[in-house]
Design an enzyme around this catalytic site. Structure first.
Site, PDB file in Angstrom:
ATOM      1  N   SER A  42       0.880  -1.177   0.000  1.00 38.25           N
ATOM      2  CA  SER A  42       0.000   0.000   0.000  1.00 38.25           C
ATOM      3  C   SER A  42       0.914   1.223   0.000  1.00 38.25           C
ATOM      4  CB  SER A  42      -0.894  -0.003   1.241  1.00 38.25           C
ATOM      5  OG  SER A  42      -0.129   0.027   2.423  1.00 38.25           O
ATOM      6  N   HIS A 147      -2.974  -6.365   2.419  1.00 35.31           N
ATOM      7  CA  HIS A 147      -2.010  -7.342   2.941  1.00 35.31           C
ATOM      8  C   HIS A 147      -2.603  -8.749   3.050  1.00 35.31           C
ATOM      9  CE1 HIS A 147       0.561  -3.964   4.983  1.00 35.31           C
ATOM     10  NE2 HIS A 147       0.558  -3.912   3.668  1.00 35.31           N
ATOM     11  N   GLU A 157      -4.607  -2.933   9.171  1.00 36.74           N
ATOM     12  CA  GLU A 157      -3.864  -3.458  10.326  1.00 36.74           C
ATOM     13  C   GLU A 157      -4.535  -3.124  11.651  1.00 36.74           C
ATOM     14  OE1 GLU A 157       0.202  -1.991   9.997  1.00 36.74           O
ATOM     15  OE2 GLU A 157       0.012  -2.158   7.819  1.00 36.74           O
ATOM     16  N   GLU A 200       2.289  -9.542   6.843  1.00 31.96           N
ATOM     17  CA  GLU A 200       3.146  -9.164   7.977  1.00 31.96           C
ATOM     18  C   GLU A 200       3.015 -10.119   9.159  1.00 31.96           C
ATOM     19  OE1 GLU A 200       2.244  -5.076   8.823  1.00 31.96           O
ATOM     20  OE2 GLU A 200       3.085  -4.394   6.920  1.00 31.96           O
ATOM     21  N   ASP A 236      -4.116   0.729  11.471  1.00 29.32           N
ATOM     22  CA  ASP A 236      -3.681   1.407  10.250  1.00 29.32           C
ATOM     23  C   ASP A 236      -4.800   1.191   9.241  1.00 29.32           C
ATOM     24  OD1 ASP A 236      -2.629   2.466   7.991  1.00 29.32           O
ATOM     25  OD2 ASP A 236      -0.835   1.191   7.911  1.00 29.32           O
ATOM     26  N   GLU A 281      -3.587   5.256  12.119  1.00 28.25           N
ATOM     27  CA  GLU A 281      -2.729   5.649  10.996  1.00 28.25           C
ATOM     28  C   GLU A 281      -3.571   5.771   9.730  1.00 28.25           C
ATOM     29  OE1 GLU A 281       0.729   3.091  10.716  1.00 28.25           O
ATOM     30  OE2 GLU A 281       0.839   3.362   8.551  1.00 28.25           O
ATOM     31  N   ASP A 307       1.026   8.236   7.153  1.00 28.84           N
ATOM     32  CA  ASP A 307       1.992   7.384   6.454  1.00 28.84           C
ATOM     33  C   ASP A 307       1.978   7.788   4.981  1.00 28.84           C
ATOM     34  OD1 ASP A 307       3.435   5.351   5.264  1.00 28.84           O
ATOM     35  OD2 ASP A 307       2.026   3.756   5.727  1.00 28.84           O
ATOM     36  N   LYS A 332       9.588   5.720   6.945  1.00 26.94           N
ATOM     37  CA  LYS A 332      10.056   4.582   6.149  1.00 26.94           C
ATOM     38  C   LYS A 332      11.149   5.121   5.242  1.00 26.94           C
ATOM     39  CE  LYS A 332       5.537   2.257   5.833  1.00 26.94           C
ATOM     40  NZ  LYS A 332       4.253   2.310   5.085  1.00 26.94           N
ATOM     41  N   HIS A 360       8.662  -0.781   9.385  1.00 24.42           N
ATOM     42  CA  HIS A 360       8.950  -1.787   8.367  1.00 24.42           C
ATOM     43  C   HIS A 360       8.044  -1.554   7.159  1.00 24.42           C
ATOM     44  CE1 HIS A 360       5.494  -4.651   9.894  1.00 24.42           C
ATOM     45  NE2 HIS A 360       5.099  -3.418   9.751  1.00 24.42           N
ATOM     46  N   LYS A 383       7.334   0.333  14.401  1.00 18.28           N
ATOM     47  CA  LYS A 383       6.241  -0.498  13.896  1.00 18.28           C
ATOM     48  C   LYS A 383       6.886  -1.586  13.049  1.00 18.28           C
ATOM     49  CE  LYS A 383       2.067  -0.027  11.093  1.00 18.28           C
ATOM     50  NZ  LYS A 383       1.742   0.430   9.737  1.00 18.28           N
TER      51      LYS A 383
END
Ligand code: 2PG
Ligand code: MG
Length: 416
Positions: A42, A147, A157, A200, A236, A281, A307, A332, A360, A383
């Site tokens: 994403s 994901h 998430e 993840e 998230d 997030e 993000d 990131k 990550h 994270k």
């Protein structure tokens, strides 16, 4: 101790999703460094472009033909100069020519090689003697969105943050317990649950968002009373993946619900208060600074984190600061390409009371550098998932860092 670069190598390896990625090795007169790039599913539109048009093979060629000859003879501890060189060789704002992942691997391999040449752990090389604060691990325990597949939740998430943990080891252990407890509860509430996980390592059940939230909240409460400190829940939403610009609505496919911006704001506000969320997030898509501002002004005691909104960019964070959009930022390195850019963005965040959260990507390698970046550059949260070799590599590195810091080690101060 010389950090003069003598050799640079690049090769193709694979990340946790089995996608090709780049690894760079830098040898100095007195040391050696290596780094490999992660990749996102994403991604933000304003992120650095991961690879040149020819993919990883072309990236490797560019390191060998354009970057290595320039790097040889430079000092690996001239981080800013090395990062400037990467920008010069590339010539674009978003690393479209050499690739943001190429820049990431070179930039970090240089730092790694410099630290090794000085015979120092990377976090100490980056942060100095007093870099001794351990971050709280923000761990993904249940997920869906981009994901996972099938009827997993639309929200990407569901995360746990062990805010009351006295030390890093206790924090990591609490996250593992929550992850395991979530599985046990899912086995009872989801008749179709196979133990399947997303990219993840988070469980990917067939549940609606709210049912999933109930499971994670229950698991967190039970673990909090077992371990004797508070573990809280975060999300998230990764809303850019849900946003349909034509319809101007967030499409929750599995839930069969569509929300316009106002409804999305109300929905997020209701989730924050009903589930006492401590972290949200990307509750809105990547261009909606205004809704971020409104939400931030309406909540207390919850991190509102950008993000895709900020993509680790100093420029975009400046816009957010001016508007009052959010109070936390995901960091990131490969979104922006270099360590120097990352450091600048973290510094701006701290100066303006935005919590920097090193993160990550969903496609990771076993490289553990982000653990060192969190401690070295003073980020109070990392994270990085809870289970899976490529996630655990970062957690275990922090356990090691806590051990070598000994008496000096302290948990970071969380201002939420
Ligand atoms: C995110 C990340 C990592 P991706 O959205 O925060 O969890 O996902 O790497 O796919 O962008
Ligand atoms: Mg995200």
């Amino acid at each position: 101790m010389s950090t003069v670069i003598e050799d640079v190598k690049a090769r193709k390896i694979f990340n946790s999703r089995g996608e090709a990625t780049i690894e760079v090795e830098i040898t100095t007169a007195d040391g050696f460094g290596v780094a490999s790039a992660p990749s996102g599913a994403s991604k933000g539109k304003a992120e650095a472009i991961a690879y040149p048009p020819g993919g990883v093979d072309e990236a490797i060629r560019k390191v060998e033909e354009l970057i290595a000859p320039e790097l040889i003879g430079m000092n690996a501890d001239d981080q800013e100069e090395i990062d400037n060189l990467l920008r010069e060789v590339d010539g674009t704002k978003n690393f479209a020519n050499i690739g943001g992942n190429t820049a990431y691997a070179v930039s970090l391999a240089a730092a790694d090689a410099a630290a090794n040449s000085y015979n120092m752990p990377l976090f100490q090389y980056l942060g100095g003697y007093f870099a001794c604060q351990l971050p709280y691990p923000l761990g993904n325990v249940l997920g869906g969105g981009r994901h996972a597949l099938g009827k997993a939740p639309d929200i990407q998430e569901f995360l746990v943050l062990p805010v009351g943990a006295p030390n890093f080891m206790a924090a990591a252990e609490a996250n593992v317990r929550v992850h395991r407890k979530v599985r046990d509860i899912l086995a009872k509430v989801d008749p179709y649950f196979t133990g399947g996980k997303g990219d993840e390592g988070a469980w990917a059940p067939t549940l609606t968002n709210e049912k999933a939230l109930e499971v994670v909240v229950r698991a967190c409460e039970e673990v909090s009373s077992e371990v004797g400190f508070e573990c809280r829940v975060g999300l998230d939403v990764a809303s850019s993946s849900l946003w349909d610009p034509e319809k101007q609505r967030y499409i929750y496919v599995n839930e069969g619900v569509e929300r316009d911006s106002g409804e999305q704001l109300e929905y997020i506000l209701s989730l924050i208060s009903k589930y006492r969320l401590i972290y949200v997030e990307d509750p809105f898509h990547e261009e909606d600074f205004e809704s971020f501002r409104e939400l931030t002004s309406k909540v207390r005691g919850c991190l509102i984190c950008g993000d895709d909104l900020f993509v680790t960019s100093e420029e975009r964070l400046k816009v957010g600061i001016e508007k009052g959009a959010g109070n936390a930022i995901i960091i990131k390195v490969n979104q922006v390409g270099t360590l120097t850019d990352t450091w600048r963005t973290i510094r701006l965040a701290k100066e303006n009371n935005y919590v920097p959260i090193v993160s990550h990507r969903s496609g990771e390698t076993t490289s553990f550098h982000i653990a060192h970046i969190a401690v070295g550059l003073g980020c109070p949260i990392i994270k990085t998932g809870v289970v899976g070799g490529e996630r655990i590599a970062k957690i275990n590195e922090l356990i090691y860092i806590e051990e070598i810091l000994g008496e000096k080690a302290k948990m970071a101060r969380l201002k939420i």
